[in-house]
Design a protein around this motif. Structure first.
Motif, short mmCIF file in Angstrom:
data_model
loop_
_atom_site.label_atom_id
_atom_site.label_comp_id
_atom_site.label_asym_id
_atom_site.label_seq_id
_atom_site.Cartn_x
_atom_site.Cartn_y
_atom_site.Cartn_z
N THR A 425 -22.88 -11.52 -3.88
CA THR A 425 -24.33 -11.37 -4.00
C THR A 425 -24.74 -10.74 -5.33
OG1 THR A 425 -24.21 -9.25 -2.81
CG2 THR A 425 -24.71 -11.21 -1.52
N ASP A 426 -23.91 -9.85 -5.87
CA ASP A 426 -24.29 -9.22 -7.15
C ASP A 426 -24.25 -10.24 -8.29
OD1 ASP A 426 -21.49 -9.34 -6.95
OD2 ASP A 426 -21.22 -7.70 -8.38
N LEU A 427 -23.26 -11.16 -8.26
CA LEU A 427 -23.20 -12.20 -9.28
C LEU A 427 -24.36 -13.18 -9.10
CD1 LEU A 427 -19.41 -13.15 -9.62
CD2 LEU A 427 -20.77 -11.58 -11.01
N GLY A 428 -24.62 -13.56 -7.84
CA GLY A 428 -25.73 -14.48 -7.57
C GLY A 428 -27.06 -13.91 -8.03
N ALA A 429 -27.27 -12.62 -7.80
CA ALA A 429 -28.53 -11.98 -8.21
C ALA A 429 -28.64 -11.92 -9.73
CB ALA A 429 -28.62 -10.58 -7.61
N LYS A 430 -27.52 -11.66 -10.42
CA LYS A 430 -27.53 -11.64 -11.88
C LYS A 430 -27.85 -13.03 -12.44
CE LYS A 430 -24.31 -7.82 -12.82
NZ LYS A 430 -22.98 -7.48 -13.39
N ALA A 431 -27.30 -14.07 -11.81
CA ALA A 431 -27.55 -15.44 -12.27
C ALA A 431 -29.02 -15.80 -12.11
CB ALA A 431 -26.67 -16.41 -11.49
N ILE A 432 -29.63 -15.38 -11.00
CA ILE A 432 -31.05 -15.64 -10.77
C ILE A 432 -31.89 -14.91 -11.83
CG2 ILE A 432 -32.99 -15.23 -9.19
CD1 ILE A 432 -31.01 -15.65 -6.87
N LYS A 433 -31.51 -13.67 -12.12
CA LYS A 433 -32.23 -12.89 -13.13
C LYS A 433 -32.13 -13.55 -14.50
CE LYS A 433 -32.71 -8.03 -14.57
NZ LYS A 433 -32.57 -8.10 -16.04
N LEU A 434 -30.94 -14.04 -14.85
CA LEU A 434 -30.74 -14.70 -16.13
C LEU A 434 -31.56 -15.99 -16.20
CD1 LEU A 434 -27.29 -14.98 -17.88
CD2 LEU A 434 -28.95 -16.82 -18.05
N GLU A 435 -31.61 -16.69 -15.09
CA GLU A 435 -32.40 -17.93 -15.05
C GLU A 435 -33.88 -17.63 -15.25
OE1 GLU A 435 -32.56 -21.76 -12.10
OE2 GLU A 435 -32.89 -19.81 -11.15
N ASP A 436 -34.39 -16.61 -14.55
CA ASP A 436 -35.81 -16.27 -14.62
C ASP A 436 -36.21 -15.72 -15.98
OD1 ASP A 436 -36.19 -17.07 -12.01
OD2 ASP A 436 -36.01 -15.06 -11.17
N GLU A 437 -35.33 -14.92 -16.59
CA GLU A 437 -35.71 -14.21 -17.81
C GLU A 437 -35.31 -14.92 -19.10
OE1 GLU A 437 -34.21 -10.24 -17.54
OE2 GLU A 437 -35.42 -9.74 -15.76
N VAL A 438 -34.34 -15.83 -19.03
CA VAL A 438 -33.87 -16.49 -20.25
C VAL A 438 -34.02 -18.00 -20.18
CG1 VAL A 438 -31.93 -16.82 -21.83
CG2 VAL A 438 -32.21 -14.63 -20.64
N ILE A 439 -33.42 -18.63 -19.17
CA ILE A 439 -33.36 -20.09 -19.13
C ILE A 439 -34.74 -20.72 -19.01
CG2 ILE A 439 -32.52 -22.10 -17.86
CD1 ILE A 439 -30.04 -20.50 -17.13
#
Length: 471
Positions: A425-439
């Motif tokens: 879950t910690d990796l999944g949450a980081k990926a979502i954050k990266l998607e929202d803030e960068v991608i």
């Protein structure tokens, strides 16, 4: 005086009986799920659900759903709070941040890691009965899991495909029946969508392809394409972040080249889901994306309105025979259909809910995601049924749809990307954050190298040099 003593004795007896009654009823409070059924006078347990307009008629059925749930469980109350798709996430996050989320919220399975990390989801793996679990098809149920936990029930597993205007496809010489069965490469797709462009001088009246990249659909475009470029998830099997791969860069270049070809509008970054669909219905594009099975039904309904000539159709729209099309594949990779597995996710507040309330929430989530409710909703969406109870209920609800489309969706469902409950879950949450803030913010510019460099830099910062794919 004797009368007063008798009266006092009677009053004392009444008070004693009242006290006994009160003590007895304290054992039968709102925490007992059987209180109402056993004739108790305690308050009913209320289960709250925050629900968007899942299908065209979904919201119209809220009162009936509440009524039927109460008839099934007389001691329980289902209270539905409506939300639009646009404000669903904001409403839910506001309630989650306040520590008082609804018991159930309709969200995409991809959002589960985010709320697990916030400590606001309720694991129902030890509460859902074997009969409930056995009712579901295995693949969609897996999408509602993280690790060993189960966090709700899926409503549907719907394919993210593309949608074509049959008349325009055939005018362009595209063998759409073959494409439905065999798929197409990006190179083939690129040449085909060029054929769908109609220009008058420098002005384009019809594009070959339009995809929504703004608003609630902003995440869809890239995610759907990446699955067909050998990246079915943000992490590979070794749990390394995938979007630092050269395949990611190649997909970004492909997006850009469709605009440079003139097959897609230069203003793509301003096209939201509503505008995308409006452009399709008004003949401004040959192919649209993302295309859901329900769009066939939506197109048919608009066709009926055009035929009635009462002005209720989309302004300027034309009759459309909607055709389901697969997403093209990239770099020699196999077809891996992107699927939406959304459903009724179970939440908890800051305080641990009672075992009785947990059990009642599971009853409500299962009620919404199975049987008659699921059959009605999925028929409205033209979505495949994923429960035995839903399939049985749907037998008495026949629908008319294009058989070629039905077969195409069935083929794509067999190619669906598998769920990844193994992603922590910690990796999944980081990926979502990266998607929202960068991608997503960078995608609006649609400049491939700039996006890739920004994502790679952010990914290394989030996961470390050894936590990302390097090829």
């Amino acid at each position: 005086m004797r009368k007063l003593r008798v009266l006092a004795s009677i009053l004392a007896l009444i008070l004693a009986l009242s006290s006994l009654t009160a003590c007895g009823s304290s054992k039968n409070d709102a925490k007992s799920p059987d209180a109402g059924a056993n004739g108790g006078n305690s308050a009913k347990d209320t289960i709250t659900a925050l629900l968007p307009p899942v299908s065209g008629n979904f919201r119209d059925n809220f009162k009936q759903m509440e009524k039927e749930f109460n008839e099934l469980y007389p001691d329980l109350t289902l209270k539905i709070e409506p939300a639009s798709w646009e404000d669903m996430t904001q409403k839910l996050d506001t309630q989650v941040n306040a520590g008082s989320p609804p018991d159930i919220a309709f969200i995409g399975s991809a959002g589960i890691p985010k709320y697990i990390q916030q400590g606001m989801l309720m694991d129902i793996s030890d509460i859902a009965t074997p009969e409930m679990i056995a009712d579901y098809d295995e693949i969609p149920l897996e999408y509602m899991k993280s690790g060993d936990g189960l966090y709700g029930f899926p409503a549907y597993m719907e394919v993210h495909a593309l949608g074509g205007n049959r008349e325009f496809l055939e005018q362009a010489g595209i063998d759409w029946k073959k494409v439905q069965k065999e798929g197409w490469t990006f190179e083939q797709f690129r040449e085909d969508v060029k054929k769908g462009v109609v220009k008058d001088g420098d002005k384009t009246s019809r594009y070959g392809f339009v995809f929504a990249t703004a608003g609630v659909a902003s995440k869809d475009y890239l995610a759907i394409l990446l699955k067909n470029a050998g990246m079915p998830a943000a992490f590979d099997k070794d749990l390394k972040y995938s979007y630092t791969s050269k395949h990611f860069l190649e997909v970004l270049k492909a997006i850009r080249v469709l605009i440079d070809d003139g097959s897609m509008p230069k203003e793509l970054s301003s096209v939201d889901a509503g505008k995308r669909w409006n452009m399709f219905l008004t003949g401004q594009t040959m192919i649209t994306g993302k295309g859901l099975a329900t769009f066939e039904n939506n197109a048919n309904q608009n066709n009926e309105k055009i035929e009635k000539k009462d002005g209720s159709e989309v302004k300027g729209s034309i009759p459309v025979d909607y055709i389901v099309l697969p997403v093209p594949t990239f770099l020699g990779e196999k077809q891996q259909a992107s699927v939406a597995v959304d459903g009724y996710v179970t939440f908890r507040g800051k305080q641990e809910p009672t075992p009785e309330h947990k059990a009642n929430v599971v009853k409500a989530a299962y009620f919404l995601a199975s049987g008659k409710v699921a059959a009605t909703t999925n028929n409205d969406l033209f979505a495949a049924h994923i429960t035995e109870s839903g399939r049985k209920a749907a037998e008495s609800m026949p629908i008319e749809r294009n058989e070629f489309n039905k077969e195409a969706v069935e083929i794509l469902l067999k190619q669906a990307t598998p769920a990844r409950p193994d992603i922590p879950t910690d990796l999944g949450a980081k990926a979502i954050k990266l998607e929202d803030e960068v991608i997503i913010p960078k995608l609006q510019a649609l400049i491939a190298n700039e996006i890739y460099d920004a994502v790679k830099s952010a990914a290394v910062a989030a996961f470390g040099e050894d936590g990302v794919v390097k090829d």
